[in-house]
Design a protein around this motif. Structure first.
Motif, PDB file in Angstrom:
ATOM      1  N   GLU A  36       0.834  -1.208   0.000  1.00  0.00           N
ATOM      2  CA  GLU A  36       0.000   0.000   0.000  1.00  0.00           C
ATOM      3  C   GLU A  36       0.867   1.256   0.000  1.00  0.00           C
ATOM      4  O   GLU A  36       0.570   2.226  -0.717  1.00  0.00           O
ATOM      5  CB  GLU A  36      -0.925  -0.001   1.224  1.00  0.00           C
ATOM      6  CG  GLU A  36      -1.988   1.065   1.204  1.00  0.00           C
ATOM      7  CD  GLU A  36      -3.027   0.879   0.112  1.00  0.00           C
ATOM      8  OE1 GLU A  36      -3.487   1.903  -0.449  1.00  0.00           O
ATOM      9  OE2 GLU A  36      -3.374  -0.281  -0.205  1.00  0.00           O
ATOM     10  N   VAL A  37       1.926   1.253   0.791  1.00  0.00           N
ATOM     11  CA  VAL A  37       2.847   2.393   0.801  1.00  0.00           C
ATOM     12  C   VAL A  37       3.521   2.540  -0.555  1.00  0.00           C
ATOM     13  O   VAL A  37       3.645   3.651  -1.095  1.00  0.00           O
ATOM     14  CB  VAL A  37       3.905   2.231   1.910  1.00  0.00           C
ATOM     15  CG1 VAL A  37       4.983   3.310   1.800  1.00  0.00           C
ATOM     16  CG2 VAL A  37       3.248   2.286   3.280  1.00  0.00           C
ATOM     17  N   GLU A  38       3.946   1.441  -1.141  1.00  0.00           N
ATOM     18  CA  GLU A  38       4.613   1.487  -2.443  1.00  0.00           C
ATOM     19  C   GLU A  38       3.671   2.001  -3.525  1.00  0.00           C
ATOM     20  O   GLU A  38       4.105   2.710  -4.446  1.00  0.00           O
ATOM     21  CB  GLU A  38       5.150   0.105  -2.800  1.00  0.00           C
ATOM     22  CG  GLU A  38       6.359  -0.290  -1.944  1.00  0.00           C
ATOM     23  CD  GLU A  38       6.721  -1.755  -2.063  1.00  0.00           C
ATOM     24  OE1 GLU A  38       5.856  -2.547  -2.528  1.00  0.00           O
ATOM     25  OE2 GLU A  38       7.853  -2.116  -1.684  1.00  0.00           O
ATOM     26  N   LYS A  39       2.393   1.689  -3.426  1.00  0.00           N
ATOM     27  CA  LYS A  39       1.412   2.215  -4.377  1.00  0.00           C
ATOM     28  C   LYS A  39       1.375   3.735  -4.320  1.00  0.00           C
ATOM     29  O   LYS A  39       1.334   4.403  -5.361  1.00  0.00           O
ATOM     30  CB  LYS A  39       0.010   1.650  -4.083  1.00  0.00           C
ATOM     31  CG  LYS A  39      -0.221   0.241  -4.576  1.00  0.00           C
ATOM     32  CD  LYS A  39      -1.532  -0.321  -4.060  1.00  0.00           C
ATOM     33  CE  LYS A  39      -2.734   0.504  -4.425  1.00  0.00           C
ATOM     34  NZ  LYS A  39      -4.009  -0.093  -3.933  1.00  0.00           N
ATOM     35  N   GLU A  41       0.212   5.306  -7.901  1.00  0.00           N
ATOM     36  CA  GLU A  41      -0.593   4.396  -8.703  1.00  0.00           C
ATOM     37  C   GLU A  41      -2.081   4.686  -8.552  1.00  0.00           C
ATOM     38  O   GLU A  41      -2.547   5.186  -7.516  1.00  0.00           O
ATOM     39  CB  GLU A  41      -0.327   2.949  -8.282  1.00  0.00           C
ATOM     40  CG  GLU A  41       1.061   2.453  -8.618  1.00  0.00           C
ATOM     41  CD  GLU A  41       1.256   0.996  -8.229  1.00  0.00           C
ATOM     42  OE1 GLU A  41       0.269   0.346  -7.822  1.00  0.00           O
ATOM     43  OE2 GLU A  41       2.394   0.508  -8.325  1.00  0.00           O
ATOM     44  N   GLU A  42      -2.834   4.343  -9.572  1.00  0.00           N
ATOM     45  CA  GLU A  42      -4.286   4.495  -9.524  1.00  0.00           C
ATOM     46  C   GLU A  42      -4.842   3.644  -8.375  1.00  0.00           C
ATOM     47  O   GLU A  42      -4.449   2.489  -8.186  1.00  0.00           O
ATOM     48  CB  GLU A  42      -4.899   4.041 -10.845  1.00  0.00           C
ATOM     49  CG  GLU A  42      -6.405   4.243 -10.916  1.00  0.00           C
ATOM     50  CD  GLU A  42      -6.977   3.865 -12.263  1.00  0.00           C
ATOM     51  OE1 GLU A  42      -8.219   3.865 -12.393  1.00  0.00           O
ATOM     52  OE2 GLU A  42      -6.185   3.561 -13.180  1.00  0.00           O
TER      53      GLU A  42
END
Length: 250
Positions: free
Chosen positions: A84-87, A92-93
């Motif tokens: 989630e952090v990397e998103k 990211e959408e």
């Protein structure tokens, strides 16, 4: 405890239930963001490396600190939270929208714009690592260089099974700090559980006296301890108060 977070913790539900900056959730976020702003806006705390222990699926605790450290390492036990952090880092959408938290912090500090904050965070967060605070080296098998600052929010009390385990975990966290470094902790007092959706998660019940005594035993000097008393948590937890502390490693 660890398996529960790997298999039952839903970051999307958690974020939507606790971090929308509305109603009672806004009160906690405002308290936390104001405390963090006061701590870091003076420029007293700065350096090369900041480590966050138990980031969860969030980035809000790093907003104010990000201006004062060259690089940031974030970490969590659960792979879903690290993803989630990397998103968000990749914009990211479908990633969680932290704009309200960032705008709030910018309004309090009166220095940076939200665009600058987001760019700073995305540039300075160098690593998203797995950590387990129940290990002597939370980043095992990696060795992470000591930090000038460690932030930990709502992590240790949720990751540990009892007070003795909490003490050992706090010792491991303190061990990651440089001498003279600063520890910033955010957590809950007198809480034994919280819920995300229909899933209940156990929490070690803590008191201010226990936390301060433990830090003192570990060579830390508590500079600041603030509480925000809570009532009516709608059966999502039995928390009595939030706390925010700043401690120096002697």
């Amino acid at each position: 405890m660890e398996d529960l977070y790997e298999t039952k913790f839903d970051p999307e539900t958690y974020l939507n239930e606790f971090y929308l900056m509305t109603g009672k959730n806004r009160r906690f976020a405002s308290f936390m963001l104001c405390q963090l702003s006061q701590t870091f806006s003076s420029g007293k705390y700065k350096g090369k490396r900041l480590i966050e222990i138990g980031t969860g699926p969030t980035i809000h605790t790093l907003i104010s600190a990000s201006a004062h450290f060259e690089e940031i390492v974030v970490s969590d036990y659960a792979e879903v939270n690290r993803r989630e952090v990397e998103k968000w880092l990749r914009d990211e959408e479908g990633c969680f929208n932290w704009n309200r938290h960032i705008q709030f912090a910018c309004d309090v500090e009166g220095r940076r714009t939200p665009a600058v904050v987001k760019e700073t965070l995305r540039q300075k967060i160098k690593h998203v690592l797995k950590c387990d605070v129940n290990l002597e080296n939370p980043f095992q098998p990696l060795t992470v260089e000591p930090a000038d600052c460690i932030i930990s929010s709502l992590c240790l009390e949720a990751a540990c099974k009892d007070r003795e385990a909490y003490r050992r975990s706090l010792e491991a966290v303190v061990g990651l700090l440089q001498p003279g470094g600063v520890l910033v902790m955010i957590g809950d007092l007198s809480e034994t559980f919280y819920t995300v959706g229909d899933q209940r998660f156990p929490v070690v019940s803590l008191s201010q006296e226990f936390i301060e005594d433990t830090l003192c035993e570990l060579g830390m000097s508590v500079q600041h301890f603030n509480r925000q008393k809570l009532t009516n948590t709608e059966d999502r937890s039995d928390i009595e108060a939030n706390f925010y502390l700043v401690a120096h490693k002697e």
